[in-house]
Design a protein around this motif. Structure first.
Motif, PDB file in Angstrom:
ATOM      1  N   TYR A 126      -9.513   1.727  -8.501  1.00  0.00           N
ATOM      2  CA  TYR A 126      -9.796   2.132  -7.127  1.00  0.00           C
ATOM      3  C   TYR A 126     -11.124   1.525  -6.689  1.00  0.00           C
ATOM      4  O   TYR A 126     -12.179   1.785  -7.280  1.00  0.00           O
ATOM      5  N   ASP A 127     -11.082   0.732  -5.631  1.00  0.00           N
ATOM      6  CA  ASP A 127     -12.262   0.104  -5.038  1.00  0.00           C
ATOM      7  C   ASP A 127     -12.719   0.956  -3.862  1.00  0.00           C
ATOM      8  O   ASP A 127     -12.086   0.956  -2.798  1.00  0.00           O
TER       9      ASP A 127
ATOM     10  N   ARG B 176      -9.398   8.661  -2.498  1.00  0.00           N
ATOM     11  CA  ARG B 176     -10.454   8.702  -1.491  1.00  0.00           C
ATOM     12  C   ARG B 176     -10.941  10.124  -1.230  1.00  0.00           C
ATOM     13  O   ARG B 176     -12.146  10.364  -1.114  1.00  0.00           O
ATOM     14  N   MET B 177     -10.023  11.097  -1.159  1.00  0.00           N
ATOM     15  CA  MET B 177     -10.362  12.448  -0.744  1.00  0.00           C
ATOM     16  C   MET B 177     -10.714  13.370  -1.919  1.00  0.00           C
ATOM     17  O   MET B 177     -11.419  14.361  -1.731  1.00  0.00           O
TER      18      MET B 177
ATOM     19  N   PRO C 196     -16.624   1.707  -8.637  1.00  0.00           N
ATOM     20  CA  PRO C 196     -15.169   1.837  -8.770  1.00  0.00           C
ATOM     21  C   PRO C 196     -14.773   2.999  -9.684  1.00  0.00           C
ATOM     22  O   PRO C 196     -15.603   3.582 -10.386  1.00  0.00           O
ATOM     23  N   MET C 197     -13.486   3.319  -9.654  1.00  0.00           N
ATOM     24  CA  MET C 197     -12.917   4.323 -10.538  1.00  0.00           C
ATOM     25  C   MET C 197     -11.704   3.704 -11.223  1.00  0.00           C
ATOM     26  O   MET C 197     -10.992   2.899 -10.621  1.00  0.00           O
ATOM     27  N   PHE C 198     -11.500   4.064 -12.478  1.00  0.00           N
ATOM     28  CA  PHE C 198     -10.445   3.448 -13.261  1.00  0.00           C
ATOM     29  C   PHE C 198      -9.568   4.493 -13.938  1.00  0.00           C
ATOM     30  O   PHE C 198      -9.989   5.604 -14.210  1.00  0.00           O
ATOM     31  N   THR C 199      -8.338   4.092 -14.220  1.00  0.00           N
ATOM     32  CA  THR C 199      -7.422   4.876 -15.041  1.00  0.00           C
ATOM     33  C   THR C 199      -6.691   3.920 -15.973  1.00  0.00           C
ATOM     34  O   THR C 199      -6.266   2.854 -15.545  1.00  0.00           O
TER      35      THR C 199
ATOM     36  N   ASP D 203     -11.598   1.029   0.006  1.00  0.00           N
ATOM     37  CA  ASP D 203     -10.565   2.066  -0.042  1.00  0.00           C
ATOM     38  C   ASP D 203      -9.231   1.456  -0.461  1.00  0.00           C
ATOM     39  O   ASP D 203      -8.199   1.658   0.178  1.00  0.00           O
ATOM     40  N   ALA D 204      -9.274   0.688  -1.531  1.00  0.00           N
ATOM     41  CA  ALA D 204      -8.080  -0.023  -2.001  1.00  0.00           C
ATOM     42  C   ALA D 204      -7.772   0.385  -3.435  1.00  0.00           C
ATOM     43  O   ALA D 204      -8.676   0.461  -4.278  1.00  0.00           O
TER      44      ALA D 204
END
Length: 340
Positions: A144-145, A176-177, A127-130, A149-150
């Motif tokens: 972001y999962d 995603r991109m 995952p990615m976090f902010t 893609d959620a």
């Protein structure tokens, strides 16, 4: 000071990724008001190793352990100066909006942002976090999962949500991109460059110790101690007759740095003389450097030398945290809008 110390709670979160996984984090702090510190400061970290620093006074990226005359060339792709300059502008804008919302005109205010991603232990993108925080309070959290893609955006202060911005931006598409793949790309790249430091495995030294408490209590403190291990992930368990002691009975359990890129942890339990006589206490440790679970039995004598050393190390660790906190560096498990 309280606002700044809070940042280190966030840092501990940022370093608590799952065992065997790795993370790349960029973290920035903007300070509004008169202080002896730069208005904006930022770090780049691979797992718990800092390798780059930027501030608004120098306006250029400084790489740890790399001197100008060392001859080492930094790839243009690895120069995060432009990224931090853009982040500085975005944080300044967001902080101004929040300041206006609360009608803050005097004093010192701190706005913080961190961005990062994880690479799981099977080399699968995680995952990615902010996270954004203002004066120690969380403002917004992005998660972001990549598998689904959620994107989940959690506004802690929904009444000041920047709706025009969120409506015109297709955040899932950007994650995603751009943001997520770029973060994973740099994470893998830096893992290769720093593999000797990040991928090293140092076995813990584990002891189960007993210290007699003052005479009026008539009991003892049983302590499970693990030190000098890397990476930081460790499962340390104190057992009574083969059964795990309940967490609410345990004191300690904090992870502390040793100052040499290794860590220590201790867990303690106070018991009566009768309990000590009728129960068998053991300590187990699970760590990436160990092939099997390590089980240690109770030693009857407390090592005073160990006590002195650990007390000194703990004092140094607390001092380092306070000094770092005074510099206003955020670190917490979260990710920001990635735009290298």
């Amino acid at each position: 000071m309280q606002k700044l110390i809070f940042l280190f709670c966030l840092f501990d979160m940022s370093c608590s990724n799952r065992m065997g996984s790795h993370s790349l984090w960029m973290m920035g702090t903007y300070i509004r008001g008169k202080t002896p510190f730069p208005e904006f400061m930022a770090y780049v970290m691979l797992d718990d190793i800092e390798f780059g620093y930027y501030d608004s006074n120098e306006q250029t990226m400084v790489y740890k352990d790399i001197h100008k005359d060392s001859g080492r060339v930094i790839d243009a792709e690895d120069d995060y100066t432009e990224f931090f300059q853009q982040l500085y502008g975005r944080i300044h804008l967001r902080a101004s909006k929040i300041k206006h919302y609360f009608n803050h005109t005097n004093g010192i205010d701190i706005f913080q942002r961190a961005t990062g991603c994880e690479l799981l232990n099977n080399d699968r993108p995680g995952p990615m976090f902010t996270k954004d925080a203002y004066n120690g309070e969380s403002v917004v959290i992005d998660h972001y999962d990549a598998d689904h893609d959620a994107l989940r955006i959690e506004w802690r202060w929904p009444d000041i949500e920047d709706k025009p911005w969120t409506q015109r931006m297709n955040f899932p598409l950007h994650y995603r991109m751009k943001y997520h793949p770029h973060c994973i790309k740099y994470l893998r790249k830096h893992l290769v460059k720093e593999r000797n430091r990040v991928l090293k495995k140092v076995k813990p030294r584990v002891r189960l110790l007993q210290k007699t408490l003052p005479l009026d209590s008539g009991g003892a403190k049983v302590t499970c101690l693990a030190t000098s291990f890397y990476p930081r992930h460790i499962n340390l368990t104190l057992l009574r007759d083969g059964q795990s002691v309940s967490d609410h009975q345990i004191t300690g359990g904090e992870l502390l740095p040793n100052g040499d890129e290794t860590y220590q942890m201790r867990k303690s339990l106070e018991v009566s003389a009768e309990e000590l006589q009728h129960h068998h206490y053991t300590c187990t440790a699970e760590h990436l450097s160990l092939d099997n679970k390590l089980e240690i039995s109770l030693e009857r004598e407390w090592d005073s030398g160990t006590t002195i050393i650990l007390s000194s190390v703990t004092a140094v660790a607390v001092f380092v945290c306070l000094v770092g906190a005074t510099c206003g560096i955020i670190i917490w498990r979260c990710g920001c809008h990635w735009s290298p």
